[in-house]
Design a protein around this motif. Structure first.
Motif, short mmCIF file in Angstrom:
data_model
loop_
_atom_site.label_atom_id
_atom_site.label_comp_id
_atom_site.label_asym_id
_atom_site.label_seq_id
_atom_site.Cartn_x
_atom_site.Cartn_y
_atom_site.Cartn_z
N ALA A 6 64.27 -79.18 -28.52
CA ALA A 6 65.14 -77.87 -29.02
C ALA A 6 65.47 -77.15 -28.07
N LYS A 7 65.38 -76.96 -26.47
CA LYS A 7 66.15 -76.41 -25.57
C LYS A 7 67.54 -77.21 -25.61
N GLY A 8 67.32 -78.36 -25.50
CA GLY A 8 68.36 -78.93 -25.81
C GLY A 8 69.31 -78.77 -26.06
N LEU A 9 68.93 -78.98 -27.57
CA LEU A 9 70.14 -78.89 -28.74
C LEU A 9 70.96 -77.23 -28.99
N ALA A 33 64.10 -75.72 -36.22
CA ALA A 33 63.92 -75.95 -36.95
C ALA A 33 64.51 -77.35 -37.35
N ALA A 34 65.66 -77.69 -36.88
CA ALA A 34 65.92 -79.15 -37.08
C ALA A 34 65.00 -80.15 -36.67
N GLN A 40 66.16 -84.68 -40.30
CA GLN A 40 66.39 -84.69 -39.01
C GLN A 40 66.25 -85.25 -37.70
N THR A 41 65.05 -85.33 -37.54
CA THR A 41 64.90 -85.55 -36.19
C THR A 41 63.58 -86.64 -36.32
N ASP A 42 64.09 -87.54 -35.56
CA ASP A 42 63.16 -88.57 -35.19
C ASP A 42 62.32 -89.66 -34.10
N PRO A 177 66.46 -73.04 -44.89
CA PRO A 177 65.74 -73.41 -45.61
C PRO A 177 64.83 -74.46 -45.68
N PRO A 178 63.95 -74.80 -46.67
CA PRO A 178 63.03 -75.90 -46.34
C PRO A 178 64.03 -77.02 -47.39
N GLY A 179 63.82 -78.11 -46.06
CA GLY A 179 64.65 -79.25 -46.42
C GLY A 179 65.17 -79.71 -46.23
N GLY A 180 65.71 -79.38 -45.34
CA GLY A 180 66.88 -79.97 -44.53
C GLY A 180 67.91 -78.80 -44.32
N GLY A 181 69.10 -78.58 -44.51
CA GLY A 181 70.18 -78.76 -45.19
C GLY A 181 70.85 -78.18 -43.70
N THR A 182 71.63 -76.97 -43.66
CA THR A 182 72.37 -77.72 -42.22
C THR A 182 71.56 -76.29 -40.99
N THR A 183 70.47 -76.13 -41.05
CA THR A 183 69.63 -75.32 -40.76
C THR A 183 71.13 -74.12 -39.79
N GLY A 184 71.48 -73.37 -40.28
CA GLY A 184 72.19 -72.58 -39.62
C GLY A 184 73.48 -72.70 -38.84
#
Length: 187
Positions: A6-9, A33-34, A40-42, A177-184
């Motif tokens: 998360a810090k790197g992104l 969130a992402a 979005q993340t695996d 929003p839940p379910g992904g989206g553009t995460t801001g």
């Protein structure tokens, strides 16, 4: 691992025109969130495998309690015997692959990439195909590191979400929003 990711992104999620504490918190919350969104993340642990963990795990006394561990001390002097196809030295190599689905935001490009990559150039990976189907671009990184201490297999199941506290800040709840989206990011 998720916190570091998360810090790197954070640079991918700009928080505004004037960088400051509030914008940093916004960018970090969007990145968290992402990272915590499985579409979005695996994150995959490639080594040690479950069979290698089972083969090399021993029970030791740690702080007065019996715990399972894959030993890490004096690897240079350990015999090169193989269990489950790996020596103790290779069992102490941590290898992980992280895949991230970054949303494409350029209007024509996102539609063209989605059409091509879900049709004639469909990748073999179902995760990559799903990412393209959502209008994203899969990015992947693989890292291998020598573990610096014993591995405790019971701690590998800890897949807790990233801590939503920006560096030097206070906790900030994710604002997407839940379910992904553009995460801001971008819209």
């Amino acid at each position: 691992m998720r916190t570091g990711l998360a810090k790197g992104l954070m640079p991918l999620y700009p928080g505004g025109k004037n960088p400051g504490a509030a914008q940093t918190a916004t960018a970090y919350a969007a990145a968290v969130a992402a990272v915590d969104n499985p579409s979005q993340t695996d994150i995959q642990i490639l080594n040690p495998t479950p069979s290698v963990l089972k083969a090399w795990t021993t029970t030791v006394n740690k702080d007065g309690q019996s715990v399972s561990e894959v030993p890490n001390s004096r690897l240079i002097y350990t015999a090169n015997t193989s269990k489950a196809g790996e020596t103790l030295q290779t069992a102490n190599l941590y290898k992980a692959r992280i895949r991230f689905c970054y949303p494409l935001m350029v209007p024509f490009v996102n539609t063209a990439v989605k059409t091509l990559m879900t049709g004639p150039f469909k990748p073999a990976s179902a995760w990559d195909t799903a990412c393209y189907g959502r209008g994203g671009m899969p990015m992947a990184a693989t890292a291998t590191e020598l573990m610096q201490s014993a591995l405790y297999p019971q701690e590998l199941g800890n897949t807790a979400p990233a801590n939503p506290t920006p560096p030097g800040g206070t906790p900030t709840p994710p604002n997407n929003p839940p379910g992904g989206g553009t995460t801001g990011c971008g819209g």
